[in-house]
Design a protein around this motif. Structure first.
Motif, PDB file in Angstrom:
ATOM      1  N   UNK A  49       1.852  73.852  34.817  1.00 47.48           N
ATOM      2  CA  UNK A  49       2.382  72.586  34.299  1.00 47.48           C
ATOM      3  C   UNK A  49       3.419  72.827  33.201  1.00 47.48           C
ATOM      4  N   UNK A  50       4.389  71.948  33.118  1.00 42.32           N
ATOM      5  CA  UNK A  50       5.503  72.139  32.191  1.00 42.32           C
ATOM      6  C   UNK A  50       5.364  71.292  30.931  1.00 42.32           C
ATOM      7  N   UNK A  51       5.711  71.902  29.811  1.00 43.10           N
ATOM      8  CA  UNK A  51       5.891  71.226  28.530  1.00 43.10           C
ATOM      9  C   UNK A  51       7.228  71.720  27.993  1.00 43.10           C
ATOM     10  N   UNK A  52       8.111  70.809  27.707  1.00 38.60           N
ATOM     11  CA  UNK A  52       9.439  71.197  27.237  1.00 38.60           C
ATOM     12  C   UNK A  52       9.776  70.379  26.000  1.00 38.60           C
ATOM     13  N   UNK A  53      10.161  71.063  24.926  1.00 34.32           N
ATOM     14  CA  UNK A  53      10.579  70.372  23.711  1.00 34.32           C
ATOM     15  C   UNK A  53      12.085  70.504  23.567  1.00 34.32           C
ATOM     16  N   UNK A  54      12.747  69.389  23.750  1.00 30.11           N
ATOM     17  CA  UNK A  54      14.191  69.324  23.528  1.00 30.11           C
ATOM     18  C   UNK A  54      14.427  68.295  22.441  1.00 30.11           C
ATOM     19  N   UNK A  55      15.123  68.674  21.439  1.00 28.93           N
ATOM     20  CA  UNK A  55      15.530  67.730  20.402  1.00 28.93           C
ATOM     21  C   UNK A  55      14.346  67.100  19.666  1.00 28.93           C
ATOM     22  N   UNK A  56      13.187  67.820  19.598  1.00 28.93           N
ATOM     23  CA  UNK A  56      12.054  67.352  18.812  1.00 28.93           C
ATOM     24  C   UNK A  56      10.997  66.574  19.570  1.00 28.93           C
ATOM     25  N   UNK A  57      11.261  66.137  20.782  1.00 35.36           N
ATOM     26  CA  UNK A  57      10.283  65.400  21.577  1.00 35.36           C
ATOM     27  C   UNK A  57       9.735  66.307  22.673  1.00 35.36           C
ATOM     28  N   UNK A  58       8.408  66.364  22.797  1.00 32.85           N
ATOM     29  CA  UNK A  58       7.785  67.138  23.859  1.00 32.85           C
ATOM     30  C   UNK A  58       7.741  66.302  25.131  1.00 32.85           C
ATOM     31  N   UNK A  59       8.428  66.773  26.166  1.00 35.17           N
ATOM     32  CA  UNK A  59       8.265  66.201  27.501  1.00 35.17           C
ATOM     33  C   UNK A  59       7.068  66.900  28.118  1.00 35.17           C
ATOM     34  N   UNK A  60       6.102  66.122  28.589  1.00 32.92           N
ATOM     35  CA  UNK A  60       4.873  66.656  29.165  1.00 32.92           C
ATOM     36  C   UNK A  60       4.804  66.207  30.614  1.00 32.92           C
ATOM     37  N   UNK A  61       4.570  67.165  31.512  1.00 31.89           N
ATOM     38  CA  UNK A  61       4.534  66.855  32.938  1.00 31.89           C
ATOM     39  C   UNK A  61       3.321  65.987  33.269  1.00 31.89           C
ATOM     40  N   UNK A  62       3.585  64.825  33.878  1.00 32.61           N
ATOM     41  CA  UNK A  62       2.504  63.918  34.264  1.00 32.61           C
ATOM     42  C   UNK A  62       1.687  64.498  35.408  1.00 32.61           C
ATOM     43  N   UNK A  63       0.502  63.961  35.583  1.00 30.22           N
ATOM     44  CA  UNK A  63      -0.386  64.335  36.681  1.00 30.22           C
ATOM     45  C   UNK A  63      -0.732  65.824  36.685  1.00 30.22           C
ATOM     46  N   UNK A  64      -0.782  66.438  35.500  1.00 29.56           N
ATOM     47  CA  UNK A  64      -1.174  67.843  35.372  1.00 29.56           C
ATOM     48  C   UNK A  64      -2.122  67.972  34.183  1.00 29.56           C
ATOM     49  N   UNK A  65      -2.715  69.152  34.050  1.00 30.69           N
ATOM     50  CA  UNK A  65      -3.603  69.415  32.913  1.00 30.69           C
ATOM     51  C   UNK A  65      -2.856  69.384  31.581  1.00 30.69           C
ATOM     52  N   UNK A  66      -1.538  69.483  31.622  1.00 25.92           N
ATOM     53  CA  UNK A  66      -0.747  69.477  30.386  1.00 25.92           C
ATOM     54  C   UNK A  66      -0.899  68.169  29.615  1.00 25.92           C
ATOM     55  N   UNK A  67      -1.223  67.086  30.296  1.00 30.07           N
ATOM     56  CA  UNK A  67      -1.360  65.790  29.613  1.00 30.07           C
ATOM     57  C   UNK A  67      -2.494  65.815  28.591  1.00 30.07           C
ATOM     58  N   UNK A  68      -3.448  66.727  28.751  1.00 34.58           N
ATOM     59  CA  UNK A  68      -4.552  66.830  27.795  1.00 34.58           C
ATOM     60  C   UNK A  68      -4.076  67.275  26.418  1.00 34.58           C
ATOM     61  N   UNK A  69      -2.877  67.823  26.344  1.00 36.09           N
ATOM     62  CA  UNK A  69      -2.335  68.295  25.067  1.00 36.09           C
ATOM     63  C   UNK A  69      -1.605  67.206  24.284  1.00 36.09           C
ATOM     64  N   UNK A  70      -1.394  66.059  24.901  1.00 39.28           N
ATOM     65  CA  UNK A  70      -0.590  65.015  24.254  1.00 39.28           C
ATOM     66  C   UNK A  70      -1.154  64.596  22.902  1.00 39.28           C
ATOM     67  N   UNK A  71      -2.434  64.298  22.812  1.00 36.00           N
ATOM     68  CA  UNK A  71      -3.023  63.835  21.550  1.00 36.00           C
ATOM     69  C   UNK A  71      -2.898  64.886  20.460  1.00 36.00           C
ATOM     70  N   UNK A  72      -3.131  66.161  20.793  1.00 35.98           N
ATOM     71  CA  UNK A  72      -3.009  67.232  19.800  1.00 35.98           C
ATOM     72  C   UNK A  72      -1.571  67.379  19.320  1.00 35.98           C
ATOM     73  N   UNK A  81       6.507  62.516  25.399  1.00 36.86           N
ATOM     74  CA  UNK A  81       7.011  61.703  26.493  1.00 36.86           C
ATOM     75  C   UNK A  81       6.385  62.229  27.786  1.00 36.86           C
ATOM     76  N   UNK A  82       5.508  61.444  28.409  1.00 35.35           N
ATOM     77  CA  UNK A  82       4.928  61.830  29.687  1.00 35.35           C
ATOM     78  C   UNK A  82       5.932  61.481  30.782  1.00 35.35           C
ATOM     79  N   UNK A  83       6.254  62.477  31.625  1.00 37.12           N
ATOM     80  CA  UNK A  83       7.248  62.240  32.665  1.00 37.12           C
ATOM     81  C   UNK A  83       7.103  63.271  33.775  1.00 37.12           C
TER      82      UNK A  83
END
Length: 144
Positions: A49-72, A81-83
């Motif tokens: 799963x992808x997590x990418x930080x561009x310009x200060x905002x973390x884009x987090x790949x939806x429908x993957x285990x990466x979404x569990x990191x959003x709150x932290x 930004x879930x996308x």
């Protein structure tokens, strides 16, 4: 940026690349770290799963285990930004005299055993599988 060739002791170890505009650097860096630091095989490294930080905002790949990191990440002060993040990463690693490849799980259209395609038995020096993806055709060689 891409493609990127990772060298070890003066010899190529990994060739990796991705489409993706301004996310290319994040996609490629994550694939390299997954392979080198986390010991993932080439397919695992680019399919994670992808997590990418561009310009200060973390884009987090939806429908993957990466979404569990959003709150932290938000608790640490990051905007999130879930996308959908389809990297299109492709990789070839040189492992024990063999070329081993992988492609982003969302871009693989079909995986064809080479012997079935050409009526040949796979063997030393012959392609093992052909991955047809949206971005490229990858031929995996079992030995050379």
């Amino acid at each position: 940026m891409s493609p990127t060739i990772v060298m070890q002791d003066g010899a190529p170890l990994l060739v990796i690349g991705s489409p993706g505009g301004s996310r290319i650097i994040g996609y490629v860096a994550q694939g390299i770290v997954n392979y080198l630091d986390f010991g993932m095989n080439p397919q695992q490294a680019v399919a994670a799963p992808h997590l990418v930080n561009r310009f200060g905002t973390f884009d987090i790949e939806t429908d993957t285990d990466a979404t569990a990191l959003e709150a932290d990440l938000q608790a640490a002060g990051f905007e999130t930004n879930l996308r959908e993040l389809t990297s299109g990463l492709h990789v070839i690693a040189l492992e024990d005299g063999k070329l081993v490849g992988g492609a982003d799980r969302l871009t693989i259209i079909v995986k064809i055993p080479f012997g079935k395609l050409c009526g040949l038995a796979s063997g030393f020096g012959q392609p093992h599988h052909i991955f047809v993806t949206k971005a490229a055709v990858i031929v995996l060689i079992v030995g050379f």
